[in-house]
Design a protein around this motif. Structure first.
Motif, PDB file in Angstrom:
ATOM      1  N   LYS A 135      -4.517 -37.539  67.791  1.00 30.48           N
ATOM      2  CA  LYS A 135      -4.047 -36.025  69.300  1.00 30.48           C
ATOM      3  C   LYS A 135      -3.211 -35.200  67.561  1.00 30.48           C
ATOM      4  CE  LYS A 135      -3.476 -38.479  72.995  1.00 30.48           C
ATOM      5  NZ  LYS A 135      -2.041 -39.149  73.980  1.00 30.48           N
ATOM      6  N   PRO A 136      -2.848 -34.094  68.220  1.00 30.51           N
ATOM      7  CA  PRO A 136      -2.517 -33.259  67.030  1.00 30.51           C
ATOM      8  C   PRO A 136      -0.392 -33.442  67.392  1.00 30.51           C
ATOM      9  CG  PRO A 136      -2.980 -32.485  69.125  1.00 30.51           C
ATOM     10  CD  PRO A 136      -3.476 -33.471  68.993  1.00 30.51           C
ATOM     11  N   ALA A 137       0.032 -33.416  66.456  1.00 32.12           N
ATOM     12  CA  ALA A 137       1.369 -33.973  66.518  1.00 32.12           C
ATOM     13  C   ALA A 137       2.323 -32.708  66.897  1.00 32.12           C
ATOM     14  CB  ALA A 137       2.276 -34.212  64.714  1.00 32.12           C
ATOM     15  N   THR A 138       3.569 -32.387  67.581  1.00 33.74           N
ATOM     16  CA  THR A 138       4.409 -32.369  68.142  1.00 33.74           C
ATOM     17  C   THR A 138       5.475 -31.574  67.288  1.00 33.74           C
ATOM     18  OG1 THR A 138       5.548 -33.905  68.973  1.00 33.74           O
ATOM     19  CG2 THR A 138       3.956 -33.023  70.682  1.00 33.74           C
ATOM     20  N   ASP A 139       6.111 -31.383  67.337  1.00 32.18           N
ATOM     21  CA  ASP A 139       7.729 -29.901  66.808  1.00 32.18           C
ATOM     22  C   ASP A 139       7.862 -31.223  66.407  1.00 32.18           C
ATOM     23  OD1 ASP A 139       5.970 -28.081  66.273  1.00 32.18           O
ATOM     24  OD2 ASP A 139       7.417 -26.927  67.792  1.00 32.18           O
ATOM     25  N   GLU A 140       8.460 -32.087  66.658  1.00 35.77           N
ATOM     26  CA  GLU A 140       9.579 -33.872  67.159  1.00 35.77           C
ATOM     27  C   GLU A 140       9.093 -34.368  66.016  1.00 35.77           C
ATOM     28  OE1 GLU A 140      11.749 -36.742  69.389  1.00 35.77           O
ATOM     29  OE2 GLU A 140      10.375 -35.431  70.396  1.00 35.77           O
TER      30      GLU A 140
ATOM     31  N   LEU B 299       8.172 -37.640  61.455  1.00 34.66           N
ATOM     32  CA  LEU B 299       6.559 -37.860  59.617  1.00 34.66           C
ATOM     33  C   LEU B 299       7.060 -36.939  58.558  1.00 34.66           C
ATOM     34  CD1 LEU B 299       4.431 -38.944  62.604  1.00 34.66           C
ATOM     35  CD2 LEU B 299       5.883 -40.473  61.153  1.00 34.66           C
ATOM     36  N   ALA B 300       7.917 -36.343  58.955  1.00 32.10           N
ATOM     37  CA  ALA B 300       7.743 -35.289  57.622  1.00 32.10           C
ATOM     38  C   ALA B 300       5.968 -35.174  57.321  1.00 32.10           C
ATOM     39  CB  ALA B 300       8.407 -35.331  56.441  1.00 32.10           C
ATOM     40  N   THR B 301       5.761 -34.642  58.057  1.00 28.75           N
ATOM     41  CA  THR B 301       4.251 -34.044  57.662  1.00 28.75           C
ATOM     42  C   THR B 301       4.128 -31.980  57.497  1.00 28.75           C
ATOM     43  OG1 THR B 301       3.812 -34.142  59.901  1.00 28.75           O
ATOM     44  CG2 THR B 301       3.412 -36.084  59.000  1.00 28.75           C
ATOM     45  N   PRO B 302       3.224 -31.823  56.990  1.00 27.92           N
ATOM     46  CA  PRO B 302       2.435 -30.874  57.630  1.00 27.92           C
ATOM     47  C   PRO B 302       2.247 -29.574  58.381  1.00 27.92           C
ATOM     48  CG  PRO B 302       1.442 -31.800  55.396  1.00 27.92           C
ATOM     49  CD  PRO B 302       2.265 -33.260  56.604  1.00 27.92           C
ATOM     50  N   ASP B 303       2.148 -28.825  59.160  1.00 26.61           N
ATOM     51  CA  ASP B 303       2.152 -28.559  60.845  1.00 26.61           C
ATOM     52  C   ASP B 303       0.805 -28.872  60.806  1.00 26.61           C
ATOM     53  OD1 ASP B 303       4.334 -27.529  60.241  1.00 26.61           O
ATOM     54  OD2 ASP B 303       4.109 -24.995  60.018  1.00 26.61           O
ATOM     55  N   ASP B 304       0.158 -28.989  60.352  1.00 22.51           N
ATOM     56  CA  ASP B 304      -1.942 -28.887  60.730  1.00 22.51           C
ATOM     57  C   ASP B 304      -1.481 -30.931  60.920  1.00 22.51           C
ATOM     58  OD1 ASP B 304      -1.733 -29.166  58.169  1.00 22.51           O
ATOM     59  OD2 ASP B 304      -3.605 -28.369  57.436  1.00 22.51           O
ATOM     60  N   THR B 305      -0.867 -31.220  60.860  1.00 21.63           N
ATOM     61  CA  THR B 305      -1.267 -32.721  59.907  1.00 21.63           C
ATOM     62  C   THR B 305      -1.911 -33.075  62.340  1.00 21.63           C
ATOM     63  OG1 THR B 305      -0.368 -33.420  59.055  1.00 21.63           O
ATOM     64  CG2 THR B 305      -1.177 -34.891  59.983  1.00 21.63           C
ATOM     65  N   SER B 306      -2.645 -33.740  62.347  1.00 28.96           N
ATOM     66  CA  SER B 306      -3.270 -34.882  63.569  1.00 28.96           C
ATOM     67  C   SER B 306      -2.946 -35.959  63.427  1.00 28.96           C
ATOM     68  CB  SER B 306      -4.542 -35.260  63.458  1.00 28.96           C
ATOM     69  OG  SER B 306      -4.746 -33.795  63.676  1.00 28.96           O
ATOM     70  N   LEU B 307      -1.938 -37.039  64.529  1.00 28.28           N
ATOM     71  CA  LEU B 307      -1.617 -38.306  64.128  1.00 28.28           C
ATOM     72  C   LEU B 307      -2.736 -38.781  64.826  1.00 28.28           C
ATOM     73  CD1 LEU B 307       1.492 -37.592  65.948  1.00 28.28           C
ATOM     74  CD2 LEU B 307       0.936 -38.139  63.845  1.00 28.28           C
ATOM     75  N   LEU B 308      -2.749 -40.629  64.240  1.00 23.61           N
ATOM     76  CA  LEU B 308      -3.726 -41.528  64.774  1.00 23.61           C
ATOM     77  C   LEU B 308      -2.912 -42.222  66.057  1.00 23.61           C
ATOM     78  CD1 LEU B 308      -5.991 -42.743  61.806  1.00 23.61           C
ATOM     79  CD2 LEU B 308      -6.254 -40.991  63.166  1.00 23.61           C
ATOM     80  N   VAL B 309      -3.310 -42.655  67.143  1.00 26.66           N
ATOM     81  CA  VAL B 309      -2.466 -42.779  68.709  1.00 26.66           C
ATOM     82  C   VAL B 309      -3.286 -44.036  68.455  1.00 26.66           C
ATOM     83  CG1 VAL B 309      -1.619 -42.503  70.424  1.00 26.66           C
ATOM     84  CG2 VAL B 309      -1.181 -40.778  69.440  1.00 26.66           C
TER      85      VAL B 309
ATOM     86  N   VAL C  19       2.916 -59.520  77.754  1.00 26.34           N
ATOM     87  CA  VAL C  19       4.163 -59.100  77.011  1.00 26.34           C
ATOM     88  C   VAL C  19       4.689 -57.882  76.448  1.00 26.34           C
ATOM     89  CG1 VAL C  19       3.350 -59.995  74.923  1.00 26.34           C
ATOM     90  CG2 VAL C  19       6.183 -60.663  75.212  1.00 26.34           C
ATOM     91  N   GLU C  20       4.114 -57.474  75.608  1.00 22.77           N
ATOM     92  CA  GLU C  20       4.250 -55.508  75.328  1.00 22.77           C
ATOM     93  C   GLU C  20       2.442 -54.891  75.380  1.00 22.77           C
ATOM     94  OE1 GLU C  20       3.740 -54.538  70.465  1.00 22.77           O
ATOM     95  OE2 GLU C  20       3.464 -56.148  70.592  1.00 22.77           O
ATOM     96  N   PHE C  21       3.627 -53.784  75.208  1.00 20.13           N
ATOM     97  CA  PHE C  21       2.194 -52.391  75.727  1.00 20.13           C
ATOM     98  C   PHE C  21       3.214 -51.408  74.582  1.00 20.13           C
ATOM     99  CE2 PHE C  21       1.916 -47.920  76.928  1.00 20.13           C
ATOM    100  CZ  PHE C  21       0.289 -47.461  76.747  1.00 20.13           C
ATOM    101  N   THR C  22       2.296 -50.973  73.088  1.00 23.12           N
ATOM    102  CA  THR C  22       2.702 -50.286  72.270  1.00 23.12           C
ATOM    103  C   THR C  22       1.803 -49.016  72.166  1.00 23.12           C
ATOM    104  OG1 THR C  22       4.164 -52.063  71.111  1.00 23.12           O
ATOM    105  CG2 THR C  22       3.639 -50.522  69.666  1.00 23.12           C
ATOM    106  N   GLN C  23       2.619 -47.914  71.785  1.00 27.25           N
ATOM    107  CA  GLN C  23       1.648 -46.936  71.731  1.00 27.25           C
ATOM    108  C   GLN C  23       2.582 -46.435  69.840  1.00 27.25           C
ATOM    109  OE1 GLN C  23       2.428 -42.945  73.034  1.00 27.25           O
ATOM    110  NE2 GLN C  23       0.701 -43.135  74.065  1.00 27.25           N
ATOM    111  N   THR C  24       1.382 -46.288  68.918  1.00 35.17           N
ATOM    112  CA  THR C  24       1.741 -46.503  67.436  1.00 35.17           C
ATOM    113  C   THR C  24       1.469 -45.246  67.204  1.00 35.17           C
ATOM    114  OG1 THR C  24       2.290 -48.915  67.167  1.00 35.17           O
ATOM    115  CG2 THR C  24       2.393 -46.881  65.437  1.00 35.17           C
ATOM    116  N   LYS C  25       2.032 -43.779  66.965  1.00 31.97           N
ATOM    117  CA  LYS C  25       1.509 -43.218  66.066  1.00 31.97           C
ATOM    118  C   LYS C  25       1.339 -42.822  64.442  1.00 31.97           C
ATOM    119  CE  LYS C  25       2.489 -40.569  70.892  1.00 31.97           C
ATOM    120  NZ  LYS C  25       3.542 -39.234  71.278  1.00 31.97           N
ATOM    121  N   TYR C  26       0.776 -43.171  64.009  1.00 33.90           N
ATOM    122  CA  TYR C  26       0.215 -42.989  62.571  1.00 33.90           C
ATOM    123  C   TYR C  26      -0.113 -41.281  61.768  1.00 33.90           C
ATOM    124  CZ  TYR C  26      -0.260 -47.363  63.787  1.00 33.90           C
ATOM    125  OH  TYR C  26      -0.207 -49.202  63.246  1.00 33.90           O
TER     126      TYR C  26
END
Length: 248
Positions: free
Chosen positions: A195-200, A205-215, A228-235
């Motif tokens: 997914k594309p990263a939002t401005d926040e 994450l201190a990434t460039p504007d065109d960075t995509s995230l691995l969710v 026990v757990e549901f986790t969403q991690t955006k790398y």
């Protein structure tokens, strides 16, 4: 660690008898230096000539070993004839490990910056993922995960509140807390998408504007089948690789 200490480490790894080709042994020695943090991310490795002279091996052997490590993504060649340890991180999808375990296995110090910790009613998506009703409360833990103080991922973990009555009791590692309370998951289901990263997210994450995230979305289960757990991690897509071993 200085060049001489690295060279001494590699020489020790190469000592002794082995049926492996010498370039493979050098590859393994450098891999071990990276895995044990003798060589850290972005560290410049000794030059090919220095490795040849110090280890008593040919330039062809050294170059073949380095080429293999560059191909595997462990080393990067930079301008100015420098070869450095890659800044990218690998995450195996074959085992269920925590972020802290992943980082420590690479010789990196895991850390977190807490964004929020709250107890609230679950969202419809959380109700479905955790298999709970809307009347049950959940704990939602949102934090920025770091490796050697470098931002790597944004993690949002949601758990039924009965497993974490006090969110403030969770410190650096959620899994260490769950293990101490007898609620460590034993299996998980994961799904991944880009997914594309939002401005926040880019700012955190201190990434460039065109960075995509691995969710990565993970649902974790206890031995008795409870979720026990549901986790969403955006790398960060520019520093993180996911690796799957396939067998036939």
């Amino acid at each position: 660690m200085g060049d001489q200490a690295i060279l001494d480490f590699l020489a020790r790894q190469l000592s002794g008898e082995s049926g492996e080709p010498l370039y493979r042994r050098l590859e393994d020695a450098i891999k071990q230096a990276i895995a044990t943090a003798q060589l850290k991310r972005n560290a410049v490795i000794p030059s090919e000539r220095t490795l040849c002279d110090a280890l008593g091996i040919s330039r062809v052997t050294v170059r073949k070993a380095i080429d293999g490590l560059v191909s595997d993504g462990l080393l990067d060649r930079r301008q100015g004839a420098k070869t450095v340890v890659s800044s990218r991180l690998e995450k195996s999808l074959a085992t269920m490990t925590s972020f802290s375990e992943d980082m420590r296995s690479r010789g990196l110090e895991p850390g977190c910056v807490w964004i929020s910790r709250e107890i609230s009613r679950p969202s419809p998506a959380e109700m479905m993922a955790l298999g709970i009703s809307g009347s049950e409360k959940v704990v939602r833990l949102r934090r920025l995960r770091t490796a050697d103080d470098t931002p790597i991922a944004i993690e949002i973990a949601t758990l039924p509140a009965r497993f974490v009555p006090d969110p403030q009791a969770v410190k650096e590692s959620l899994y260490e807390y769950l293990e101490a309370t007898g609620a460590l998951p034993v299996r998980a289901l994961q799904r991944m998408q880009a997914k594309p990263a939002t401005d926040e997210e880019r700012q955190l994450l201190a990434t460039p504007d065109d960075t995509s995230l691995l969710v990565m979305e993970r649902r974790c289960f206890l031995a008795d089948g409870q979720i026990v757990e549901f986790t969403q991690t955006k790398y960060r897509g520019d520093v993180y690789d996911f690796v799957i071993e396939l067998m036939r």
